[in-house]
Design a protein around this motif. Sequence first.
Motif, mmCIF file in Angstrom:
data_model
loop_
_atom_site.group_PDB
_atom_site.id
_atom_site.type_symbol
_atom_site.label_atom_id
_atom_site.label_comp_id
_atom_site.label_asym_id
_atom_site.label_seq_id
_atom_site.Cartn_x
_atom_site.Cartn_y
_atom_site.Cartn_z
ATOM 1 N N LYS A 180 7.766 11.217 -0.389
ATOM 2 C CA LYS A 180 8.723 11.109 -1.501
ATOM 3 C C LYS A 180 8.437 9.864 -2.343
ATOM 4 N N GLY A 181 7.996 8.792 -1.682
ATOM 5 C CA GLY A 181 7.682 7.540 -2.372
ATOM 6 C C GLY A 181 6.285 7.501 -2.964
ATOM 7 N N HIS A 182 5.566 8.639 -2.910
ATOM 8 C CA HIS A 182 4.224 8.756 -3.493
ATOM 9 C C HIS A 182 3.241 7.739 -2.904
ATOM 10 N N TYR A 183 3.479 7.271 -1.687
ATOM 11 C CA TYR A 183 2.601 6.311 -1.012
ATOM 12 C C TYR A 183 2.413 5.035 -1.832
ATOM 13 N N VAL A 184 3.516 4.614 -2.465
ATOM 14 C CA VAL A 184 3.552 3.362 -3.227
ATOM 15 C C VAL A 184 4.577 2.461 -2.541
ATOM 16 N N CYS A 185 4.175 1.239 -2.193
ATOM 17 C CA CYS A 185 5.082 0.316 -1.517
ATOM 18 C C CYS A 185 6.235 -0.072 -2.441
ATOM 19 N N PHE A 186 7.430 0.147 -1.982
ATOM 20 C CA PHE A 186 8.641 -0.160 -2.735
ATOM 21 C C PHE A 186 8.742 -1.652 -3.045
ATOM 22 N N THR A 187 8.238 -2.481 -2.145
ATOM 23 C CA THR A 187 8.389 -3.925 -2.269
ATOM 24 C C THR A 187 7.304 -4.589 -3.108
ATOM 25 N N GLY A 234 4.354 -2.763 -4.475
ATOM 26 C CA GLY A 234 3.675 -1.868 -5.410
ATOM 27 C C GLY A 234 2.298 -1.404 -4.975
ATOM 28 N N LYS A 235 1.848 -1.815 -3.791
ATOM 29 C CA LYS A 235 0.539 -1.380 -3.297
ATOM 30 C C LYS A 235 0.540 0.142 -3.168
ATOM 31 N N THR A 236 -0.594 0.771 -3.509
ATOM 32 C CA THR A 236 -0.697 2.218 -3.404
ATOM 33 C C THR A 236 -1.696 2.610 -2.326
ATOM 34 N N ALA A 237 -1.522 3.812 -1.821
ATOM 35 C CA ALA A 237 -2.423 4.340 -0.795
ATOM 36 C C ALA A 237 -2.434 5.853 -0.911
ATOM 37 N N SER A 238 -3.338 6.471 -0.197
ATOM 38 C CA SER A 238 -3.356 7.929 -0.160
ATOM 39 C C SER A 238 -2.641 8.382 1.114
ATOM 40 N N ARG A 239 -2.373 9.662 1.183
ATOM 41 C CA ARG A 239 -1.688 10.235 2.334
ATOM 42 C C ARG A 239 -2.468 9.966 3.627
ATOM 43 N N ASP A 240 -3.785 9.946 3.539
ATOM 44 C CA ASP A 240 -4.620 9.793 4.728
ATOM 45 C C ASP A 240 -4.738 8.350 5.214
ATOM 46 N N ASP A 241 -4.394 7.400 4.350
ATOM 47 C CA ASP A 241 -4.431 5.996 4.765
ATOM 48 C C ASP A 241 -3.274 5.722 5.726
ATOM 49 N N ALA A 242 -3.510 4.888 6.670
ATOM 50 C CA ALA A 242 -2.471 4.571 7.657
ATOM 51 C C ALA A 242 -1.762 3.260 7.332
ATOM 52 N N ILE A 243 -1.755 2.867 6.055
ATOM 53 C CA ILE A 243 -1.164 1.568 5.729
ATOM 54 C C ILE A 243 0.272 1.650 5.231
#
Length: 156
Positions: free
Chosen positions: A47-54, A56-65
């Motif tokens: 739902k958050g599009h793999y963007v850190c709310f705090t 703003g870092k982005t990642a893909s679904r496959d990243d474990a970050i």
Amino acid sequence: MDAVRPVGYSNCGDFFVVSNKKVKRPLTRTAAIKFTDKWFSLYIREKGHYVCFTCGKTASRDDAIMSCGHLFSRVSFSTRWDEANAECQCTGCNMFHEHNPHRFTVAYITKYGVHKYELLNIKHTKPFKITTSEIILLGEHYKKLYEELKNGRQVG
């Protein structure tokens, strides 16, 4: 026990999870919580599009970050699986928030307002009872939402 039963079939209070139309053994409360935590977390990240709310870092679904960050602790069942209490966060921000919640709290209040924060805080402190059956149903709900969101993004 391989009888065919509808999803959510209850037998004297025991809840059976149905997969491929076969009844499986009842989940323990611990397993039900783990199941629901998993699907809720996946849903919040999607739902958050793999963007850190705090940060703003982005990642893909496959990243474990990325992880599911909770504004108020998961200890309270009243807000543990409340979407208003959870945002997608990178693991760094999520771990930092555990010891210093100020940054996440400020970001939350900036986006949603003090009133929503205060209402969530009140909800978090109220006692809340939930049965194992209800936890499993909630997990199934978030699993469905996650899969719909994920498949919708893959198509479009």
